[in-house]
Design an enzyme around this catalytic site. Structure first.
Site: not given
Lengths: 396, 288
Positions: B209, B247
């Site tokens: 990511e 996150h």
């Protein structure tokens, strides 16, 4: 969490870092009174009026002005307070200025030559250690320095067990070519800066510019501090410095409900469990011909109440034309999410946009039965591709 | 074969008697994982889930020969728990806890640098070797013993990939969720190296990511040393700059942090990058 310049400077001062001094003001009257105090303290007439917002590039947007006397302070503080300050780092709408910092003008005449440096402390993710990043080219954005003169950016990595060592401070001072009285001041400045960074659990301390004044003080003219949100639990004093007016109210509301929400500019809202899947769902929406209206992670323990709140938050955005709920049940059970959707529907009354629900994983079958039995008008999917195809169908 | 975890792994649960620890330890036991006991300070001597509870990890290791531990401890205390496990000689430490301060993890990482152990996580779903053992919080039933190694920074996105690999009949050797924090123990490259060396693993799925340089680091290594097909997906093409996307580690600072930059590097390094996470399984099947 970000701090204002005036808050950052207070913290730095506590740790022995010399800063360009000033007083924060909420009104024009307070600004003039603050300027008087600063004039007496510095024995100089000039002060700087600085807008306090959580964004850089304030000078470019007209948020930082030199005032030569109290009349000019009144005029300039009056213009800056309440303005929508637009800088390269804000949105097009800018940010409203609620506070100004009345600061001494540190660029006064004197025997030594003025120099500006860049110094910051941050995490190097590749080595899992904090580094001091510094450059002789202060006053310019670091991204610009990196582009134009990358050889003038230096780094010093700190061993977490030892902390910043004296030899490292000397290395930095020599590389910055700081001499005479300023050399000793620079060592003290660096020690204080690192101590601040560690003490407050910062994610970033950036001083740009660091000024070598004409009388060889080393001081922080500006200060940008970002705190590690994960460490705020052990810093109630810092948490009290949070300025909610600087944050998007919807983001704050989402946070209060343990939802991770970031507003975007698109037309398809989404509600997902897990940050990675939430980002991937945004990407899928775009691939399917829509544009994501938000990032929203409902977390690993989403219950009916939180799902309802999530719907309410997504629906606040008038651009939302459809909502994609994408849940892969791991810790969170799909039937619980399905119940949340059903309850939210009933509670909100009428959700005016079509909803695509894709539930997969733990108790997915029960979840599908629950939604089908409820009689609600939702498009249901189990495979991710089916959900993407439904998005394409609905946005066309 | 598998990597890091198998049916012989002797698993200890730190934070055993708490609600999270209890729930997931139960699931792990039901899956057949060899959970030999747990640790909760000041509850030593009691029994929980029909297994012994110890006050200290060192004591548990001495009495049970545990070699693996999973941590369900609140973030304020989790760093300490990782160090306790390492000090006690645990070889594989899996930390599920989310929200550990970065400065705590800097110290942990430094502490572990000269210890003979491996950390997975924190802020991760854990690790599973289907048919043998699960040390994590993933839904077990989507997994199937097979030939693909999976490594991912995201929990639910791992489940997505695993589900597709199961449905295409490929299955998994081992699936590792390495975690979404800026500082994690096992990196993407570490996991890729393990899978490349594992004879049972025929292909690898890597899911990354935005934020950090971990995907690029793994990709450059794969270009030089890779011997098996790798399918990649990078989440966050539509993510805005400068915002943390759930996150703690998923944030675009500079250009190298963007999904597009990473996708370019992965593609250049001969990794088959898919546009949509819905096609990970199909893509892998087409490469074998």
């Amino acid at each position: 969490m970000n701090l204002h310049e005036y808050q950052s400077k207070e913290l730095l001062k506590k740790n022995g870092v010399d800063v360009a001094e000033g007083i924060v003001a909420n009104t024009v009257e307070e600004a003039v009174a603050a300027a008087k105090v600063m004039q007496e303290r510095t024995k100089r007439n000039e002060v700087i009026v600085k807008a306090q917002i959580h964004a850089g590039g304030r000078g470019k947007g007209g948020g930082i002005k030199l005032a030569h006397n109290l009349d000019e302070v009144k005029e300039k503080a009056g213009a800056i307070l309440g303005m929508q300050l637009i800088t390269p780092q804000t949105s097009a709408a800018g940010k409203k200025v609620n506070k100004v910092f009345i600061q001494e003008d540190a660029y006064y005449d004197g025997p030594s030559k003025i120099k500006e440096f860049y110094i910051s402390i941050l995490l190097n993710r590749n080595t899992s250690k904090n580094i001091i990043m510094y450059s002789t080219e202060g006053g310019m954005e670091i991204e610009l320095i990196a582009e134009k003169t990358p050889h003038l950016i230096f780094t010093e990595e700190v061993d977490p067990f030892l902390g910043l060592q004296d030899y490292q401070c000397r290395t930095i001072a020599f590389n910055l070519k700081v001499e005479g009285v300023a050399y000793g001041n620079m060592l003290k400045f660096l020690k204080g800066l690192y101590k601040t960074y560690i003490d407050i659990d910062a994610a970033l301390v950036e001083i740009n510019p660091v000024l070598n004044t004409t009388d060889d003080r080393i001081l922080a003219v500006d200060a940008k501090v970002r705190l590690d949100d994960n460490a705020l639990f052990r810093h109630p004093d810092l948490l009290a410095m949070r300025d909610l007016t600087e944050e998007d109210p919807t983001d704050v509301e989402a946070g209060n409900n343990k939802l991770n929400y970031v507003k975007l500019d698109g037309n398809v809202g989404c509600m997902v469990n897990g940050a990675g899947l939430a980002m991937a769902t945004m990407d899928i929406i775009q691939l399917a011909g829509g544009e994501p209206a938000n990032f929203l992670d409902v977390g690993g323990t989403a219950n009916a109440e939180r799902i309802e709140k999530a719907f309410q938050i997504i629906l606040k955005d008038p651009n939302v034309k459809a909502i994609l709920v994408n849940i892969f049940g791991g810790i969170v059970r799909c039937d619980r999410v399905a119940q949340g959707i059903v309850d939210a529907y009933k509670s909100i009354g009428n959700i005016p946009v079509p909803i695509i629900v894709r539930l997969q994983g733990t108790n997915a079958v029960e979840a599908k039965q629950l939604i089908e039995a409820s009689g609600l008008k939702v498009h249901s999917a189990i495979q991710l591709q089916e959900a993407a195809d439904l998005v394409t169908m609905l946005v066309k | 074969m598998s990597v890091l975890l198998n049916k012989d792994s002797r698993v200890l649960v730190q934070g055993f008697t708490g609600s999270e620890g209890t729930f997931h330890a139960t699931q792990m036991i039901e899956y057949g994982t060899n959970v030999i006991g747990g640790v909760t300070p000041r509850k030593g001597g009691s029994r929980h889930l029909d297994r012994p509870v110890f006050d200290m990890v060192a004591e548990a290791v001495e009495k049970t020969k545990a070699d693996t531990s999973i941590i369900f401890v609140p973030p304020a205390f989790a760093a300490d728990s990782i160090m306790e496990a390492a000090a006690a000689g645990i070889k594989l430490i899996v930390c599920i806890s989310e929200g550990i301060p970065v400065n705590d993890m800097i110290l942990v990482k430094r502490y572990l640098s000269d210890k003979d152990c491996r950390l997975i996580g924190p802020n991760c779903p854990g690790i599973i070797t289907p048919g043998e053992a699960k040390v994590g919080i993933m839904p077990a039933f989507i997994h199937q013993k097979g030939k693909i190694g999976v490594v991912s920074r995201s929990g639910t996105l791992t489940y997505e990939a695993v589900d597709q690999l199961t449905k295409t009949g490929l299955g998994q050797t081992t699936a590792i969720g390495i975690g979404g924090d800026p500082i994690i123990g096992t990196t993407m490259l570490d996991a890729i190296k393990l899978f490349m060396a594992d004879p049972a693993t025929e292909g690898i799925v890597m899911i990354g990511e935005i934020g950090g340089g971990m995907e690029a680091e793994a990709a450059y290594w794969i270009k030089e040393h890779g011997t098996k097909p790798v399918v990649g997906f990078i989440a966050g093409r539509t993510a805005p700059i400068g915002r943390t996307m759930g996150h703690a580690g998923a944030i675009i600072g500079g250009k190298a942090d963007t999904a597009d930059a990473k996708i370019e590097i992965l593609t250049h390094c001969n990794i088959a990058v898919v546009d949509s996470p819905a096609t990970i399984g199909e893509k892998m099947k087409s490469l074998l």
